[in-house]
Structures are given as C-alpha cells and as structure tokens.
Design a protein around this motif. Structure first.
Motif, short mmCIF file in Angstrom:
data_model
loop_
_atom_site.label_atom_id
_atom_site.label_comp_id
_atom_site.label_asym_id
_atom_site.label_seq_id
_atom_site.Cartn_x
_atom_site.Cartn_y
_atom_site.Cartn_z
N GLN A 186 -0.66 -3.04 -6.04
CA GLN A 186 -0.97 -1.90 -5.18
C GLN A 186 -2.28 -2.19 -4.47
O GLN A 186 -3.36 -2.10 -5.07
CB GLN A 186 -1.05 -0.61 -5.98
CG GLN A 186 -1.36 0.60 -5.12
CD GLN A 186 -1.32 1.90 -5.88
OE1 GLN A 186 -0.47 2.09 -6.75
NE2 GLN A 186 -2.25 2.80 -5.59
N THR A 209 6.46 -1.16 3.76
CA THR A 209 5.62 -0.22 4.52
C THR A 209 6.52 0.70 5.34
O THR A 209 7.75 0.67 5.23
CB THR A 209 4.64 -0.98 5.43
OG1 THR A 209 3.71 -0.06 5.98
CG2 THR A 209 5.37 -1.73 6.54
N HIS A 227 7.21 1.77 -6.72
CA HIS A 227 7.43 2.45 -8.00
C HIS A 227 8.56 1.79 -8.79
O HIS A 227 8.45 1.57 -10.00
CB HIS A 227 7.77 3.92 -7.77
CG HIS A 227 6.71 4.67 -7.03
ND1 HIS A 227 6.96 5.86 -6.37
CD2 HIS A 227 5.39 4.41 -6.81
CE1 HIS A 227 5.85 6.29 -5.79
NE2 HIS A 227 4.89 5.43 -6.04
N THR A 263 4.60 6.88 2.27
CA THR A 263 5.91 7.53 2.31
C THR A 263 6.61 7.17 3.62
O THR A 263 5.96 7.13 4.66
CB THR A 263 5.73 9.06 2.24
OG1 THR A 263 4.93 9.38 1.11
CG2 THR A 263 7.05 9.78 2.15
N SER A 268 7.13 4.14 -0.58
CA SER A 268 6.42 3.98 -1.85
C SER A 268 7.36 3.79 -3.04
O SER A 268 6.99 3.16 -4.04
CB SER A 268 5.53 5.21 -2.11
OG SER A 268 4.56 5.35 -1.10
N TYR A 306 0.87 -1.17 0.00
CA TYR A 306 0.00 0.00 0.00
C TYR A 306 0.90 1.23 0.00
O TYR A 306 1.86 1.29 0.77
CB TYR A 306 -0.88 -0.02 1.25
CG TYR A 306 -1.78 1.17 1.40
CD1 TYR A 306 -2.90 1.34 0.60
CD2 TYR A 306 -1.49 2.15 2.36
CE1 TYR A 306 -3.73 2.43 0.75
CE2 TYR A 306 -2.32 3.25 2.52
CZ TYR A 306 -3.43 3.39 1.70
OH TYR A 306 -4.25 4.48 1.85
N PRO A 307 0.66 2.21 -0.85
CA PRO A 307 1.56 3.37 -0.92
C PRO A 307 1.65 4.10 0.42
O PRO A 307 0.63 4.46 1.02
CB PRO A 307 0.90 4.28 -1.98
CG PRO A 307 0.06 3.35 -2.80
CD PRO A 307 -0.42 2.29 -1.86
#
Length: 394
Positions: free
Chosen positions: A295, A320, A281, A274, A277, A271-272
């Motif tokens: 995703q 994560t 990508h 920061t 992430s 799960y995106p």
C-alpha cells in the motif's frame, strides 16, 4: 415483468413470471447494500440467473434523508439467461421520501411501489422539496402503491427483546427483505444463518434482525394488502459450482492464476482509490500463493514499486482509477522505454478530475490508449462484459 399463469395455493395466489427487476433504495445508512446482497444470495441459491447494480452515493456521507445520500441496489433475475441488471425497475422499494424522489422517475406506469410510510414525516418531506405527502394525494396513482409502516412493525416484532428504539429501527431493512422474500418465494435459511454469523459477537442483534426479517415475511403472508405472490422458476444453467463474485474479486483471482501459471511471484503496488481498492484488499488475503501487496503513499509510488518488482523478476501489477491513471502516465512511459512488463489496471469511474468515486463508468479508454508522452504504445484490453474478459484472456 410478464405473468404467464396464476396457480391457486393456500393463501395468496402465485403468478409465474419469467423475470423481474427490483430496486431497493434508501438512505446510505439504511443498509440497502446489505439488503440487496442478501436477496441476491437467496436468489442465486434458488437457481435464477441474475445480474446486479449497486448504486452508492458519490458524496462522503451526505446528510440523512437528502437526495445526495440515497443509496440503491438493483437486481435483475429471471428463469433464462440475462446479461444486464435492467434498464428500469419493475418493483421499487423506497425507504424514505428522498429515495422515492430520486427513483420514481425510473418506475414505469403500473409498476409496484413499496414505501416505508414511517419516514414520510413533514420534516423528511421538506428536506427533498415535497410540498405535500405523495402517499396522501393522487401523485402516485399510476403505480401499484403499498404503504407499509416498516419501522413501526419492526419495533413491534422486537418488543420484549430489550433493544433500544434506535437499534430496533435499524432492523427495518430486514423487514423489507423479509417482505420481498415472501413476494418472490425466496428461501430464508441462508439469511438467518448469515445474520447469526455476522452478529456472532452480539447474539441479541442477530436475533433482533431475524425477528424483523420474519416479521416482514409474515406481514406479506397475513396482510391482504398483497393479493398475489410471484414465482420465477430456476434458470437452466450448466451443471457446476457457482459463486457470487464481483469484477474486482474475479480480476484478483485471475492475477493469482496468471502468477501461478507463469511461475512469477505476484506483486501489487497500489494506492487506495475507489472503486479499485477492493483489488488491494482481496490480494492481501492470499499470501499463501506468494502474493505480495504494497500500500503505497501515493499513485506514483505504487506504479514505481510495481515497475521495480517487474525489473526484479516479479509479475508487477498496479491498480487505480481515472485520476490515478493520469498520475501514473510518466512511469508507464518509462516501462515502455525500458521494455519491462507491467500490468496496469484501471477500474474506471465517472466524471473528470477526481470524478465521482462510487459511480463506475467506461470512460477512460482514450486515456489508456494515448495519454503518454511521445511514442509509447501499450496493449490495452478493454472488455465490455464479464464474458469478454474470459474471451480476450491469452
């Protein structure tokens, strides 16, 4: 920043130094990360050893010119082996009053301070609590201050290009970059090539940024404000092919290598979040190596999908940060109970709860070791440096 010798050349004398720490700071919309990245690339091409520290604001697009919106990039480069981005800058470039206030406390006495004077308006000063313009009183007397009207000079260089004032002002970060490249004798060809590639669809913007970049260089070359240039000789590095890489990119390539060597297809369920992430990508670009990325709609789905892929014979991975680790704990315990292999990557960030998403910190070790129900021990690899990452690899 220790000087060793001064060599007389045409123009400003050149002082040889062994290393320097530069911090470039401004509003989050001023392009500080791009400026720092380009200076880093030119420094790497020159042959110095280096280490960087990008510093993003934790807030979601704070108001322009305010303290929470300050973005910075610190670079330490030297003619010898270095291990950290440095504790404090020798040179601070402040693009506005907020950047100055947020960072001046880290600049030691005698340090070099380069300030974009165009932004020191009454309105911008009041935003951060300055009662008076620090460029016009003695509050900065302890530093080597260079007040440069970067926006005005950049606009002057772009006269006749037809660009609007707003677009011209956006190139002031390239002016700052050009000035720094002159100060430290950095090559310029790579930046010009980069700008033409970045703005290939807008050649007018590419040429505008190049003109501003050259204006910064020429300002350093022609003005008498800077009495000396600095030279940091290339470091003695082992022969080979080097690349500019981040931790997340390196980790992604390591996962691909593990997949190829083990003969197991790589599956990432994530799960995106920061600052993790970038792993999602990066791995999504490598389908040719049999990598599959998913995703997920939330953290629990991401780790559940990875565990399911592991059950099906793949190399199951989930990535994560701290808040997501808490949500994944039950499924990690399930993986222990089922004795299924599962790789969990925690790219740590600062603060409790959801934390500060753009501030990295080594804060989750105890949670990684013990934050599961019952007796469910896991193997935890916690490298403190890039070198330790290679040392602990099986």
């Amino acid at each position: 920043m220790t000087g060793e010798a001064i060599e007389e050349k045409q123009g400003a004398p050149v002082e040889r130094i062994s290393g320097v720490v530069i911090r470039i700071a401004g509003d989050s919309g001023d392009g500080m990360q791009l400026t720092g990245d380009r200076f880093t690339s030119e420094t790497a091409a020159y042959g110095n050893d280096l280490s960087t520290l990008p510093d993003f604001p934790a807030e979601i697009r704070a108001p322009a010119g305010t303290l929470p919106g300050v973005s910075a990039f610190q670079l330490h480069f030297a003619d010898h082996d270095i291990l950290t981005p440095g504790d404090a800058p020798d040179v601070l470039v402040a693009m506005n009053p907020a950047a100055l206030m947020a960072n001046i406390g880290d600049l030691p006495q005698g340090g070099v301070l380069i300030v974009n004077s165009d932004e020191f308006t009454k309105r911008n000063l009041s935003k951060v609590g300055y009662d008076a313009n620090p460029l016009e009183n003695e509050s900065l007397a302890a530093y080597q201050v260079h007040s440069v009207a970067m926006a005005t000079l950049a606009r002057g260089a772009l006269e006749g290009t037809g660009l609007s004032k707003k677009d011209a002002d956006r190139s002031k970060n390239m002016f700052a970059l050009g000035l720094l490249c002159w100060m430290y004798n950095r090559p310029t060809e790579g930046t010009e090539r980069f700008l033409r590639e970045k703005f290939a669809r807008r050649p007018d913007l590419a040429e505008a940024n190049i003109l501003s970049f050259k204006a910064g260089w020429n300002y350093g070359e022609t003005t008498e404000a800077f009495s000396v240039q600095y030279e940091v000789k290339p470091a003695t590095l082992a022969p080979g092919t080097y690349r500019n890489i981040t931790g997340n990119s390196a980790l992604s390539l390591g996962l691909i290598a593990a997949s190829r060597r083990s003969g197991l297809p790589l599956f990432l369920g994530a799960y995106p979040i920061t600052p993790a992430s970038d792993i999602l990508h990066e791995l999504s670009k490598h389908k040719r190596f049999g990598v599959r990325t998913f995703q997920a709609e939330d953290e629990i789905s991401g780790v559940g999908a990875a565990l399911g892929a592991s059950f099906g014979g793949a190399l199951g991975v989930t990535s994560t940060s701290g808040p997501g680790m808490a949500l994944k704990a039950e499924t990690i315990g399930l993986a222990v109970s089922l004795e299924l292999p599962l790789v969990v990557i925690d790219v740590q960030r600062a603060g409790p709860s959801t934390g500060m998403p753009t501030k990295t910190e080594q804060a989750d070790l105890l949670m990684a070791l013990y934050a599961r129900s019952g007796e469910s021990p896991v193997a935890v690899l916690a490298p403190g440096t890039p070198w330790e990452s290679s040392e602990i690899a099986p």
